[in-house]
Design an enzyme around this catalytic site. Sequence first.
Site, short mmCIF file in Angstrom:
data_model
loop_
_atom_site.label_atom_id
_atom_site.label_comp_id
_atom_site.label_asym_id
_atom_site.label_seq_id
_atom_site.Cartn_x
_atom_site.Cartn_y
_atom_site.Cartn_z
N LYS A 48 0.85 -1.21 0.00
CA LYS A 48 0.00 0.00 0.00
C LYS A 48 0.88 1.25 0.00
CE LYS A 48 -3.69 -2.40 2.27
NZ LYS A 48 -3.96 -3.01 3.55
N GLN A 92 -4.87 -1.80 9.56
CA GLN A 92 -4.58 -3.12 8.98
C GLN A 92 -5.03 -4.23 9.95
OE1 GLN A 92 -3.10 -3.68 5.84
NE2 GLN A 92 -3.68 -5.79 6.31
N ASP A 115 -11.54 1.79 4.29
CA ASP A 115 -11.95 0.39 4.19
C ASP A 115 -13.45 0.19 4.37
OD1 ASP A 115 -10.04 -1.44 3.48
OD2 ASP A 115 -9.19 -1.65 5.49
#
Length: 274
Positions: A48, A92, A115
């Site tokens: 990322k 994460q 997300d």
Amino acid sequence: MEILDGKKVSSEILANVKEELDKIKKKIGFAIIWVGDNPASEIYVRNKLKKCMELGIDGKLYHLAENTKEEDLLKLIEKLNNNKEINGILLQSPVPAGININKCFNKIDCRKDIDGFSNVSVGNLWLGEKGFSSCTPKGIIKLLDYYKIPIESKNVCIINRSNIVGKPLAALFLERNATVTICHSKTKNLSDYTKMADIVISAVGKPNFITEDIIKEGAIVIDVGISRIDGHVVGDVDFAKVSPKASYITPVPGGVGPMTVAMIFENILDAVRE
Ligand code: NAP
């Protein structure tokens, strides 16, 4: 049979994201929080950050120790929520035991929730309101749209009921007027459902889980699963045997995975435009 080439489609999407970001002549900040030392997370985080560099985004890694307390993580998220230089935040997963990940997702300001895992984002998704939807489900719909595969009135069978794949994907398919069945480990006679489906999405994480005898002729097969065999990444689908029977199929790697990454950055673009 046609391959749904997620690698190609995602690179087109990312090129477009870059073009759009370049037009917005301001610094764009993306905070990635990684707690602990999970080796798989390390690869995802590194990728990322690399993409951020390629796109001219200021990717900031907040790497916290394994023994970080939940309250300290919540404080960091709060700080990032209030930081005007940060446009997007991603926590994460997984996080170490002892941290309630949903509580932390819920703390992320929904305007920065790249997300789409916070309760506000999930609520917005199911209510059909504006907001971020999670990246893997959104990437699957984008891939189908790119190949102009109709979704309306199709029978869709999703094998997965997790918060990151199955549930948000069901919401997105419903929004597009598909008839959706969600299957999971307690489903009896799974093949009764898969055989009826025009579109089968498997996200189980077991190699060769989807065999040619459980899909109908001409089905569209989307393989989300990721497993490693002898250092190679494989999906859930027995590709060699299933692909001749399918009308469209995603490869692993090079299918859903790159689409997921592209959607992260599309969501960042949306966050910046807010
Ligand atoms: P998860 O939470 O473990 O979900 C697995 C799902 O499979 C669960 O819903 C489980 O049912 C179901 N399942 C397991 N065995 C089954 C069986 N025999 N029959 C029917 N259903 C069964 O994992 P996840 O985080 O959603 O991820 C799923 C897979 O997708 C993993 O391989 C992951 O690496 C991959 N993934 C890929 C991407 C990508 O971008 N390509 C993104 C996210 C995830 P229960 O709910 O009953 O346990």
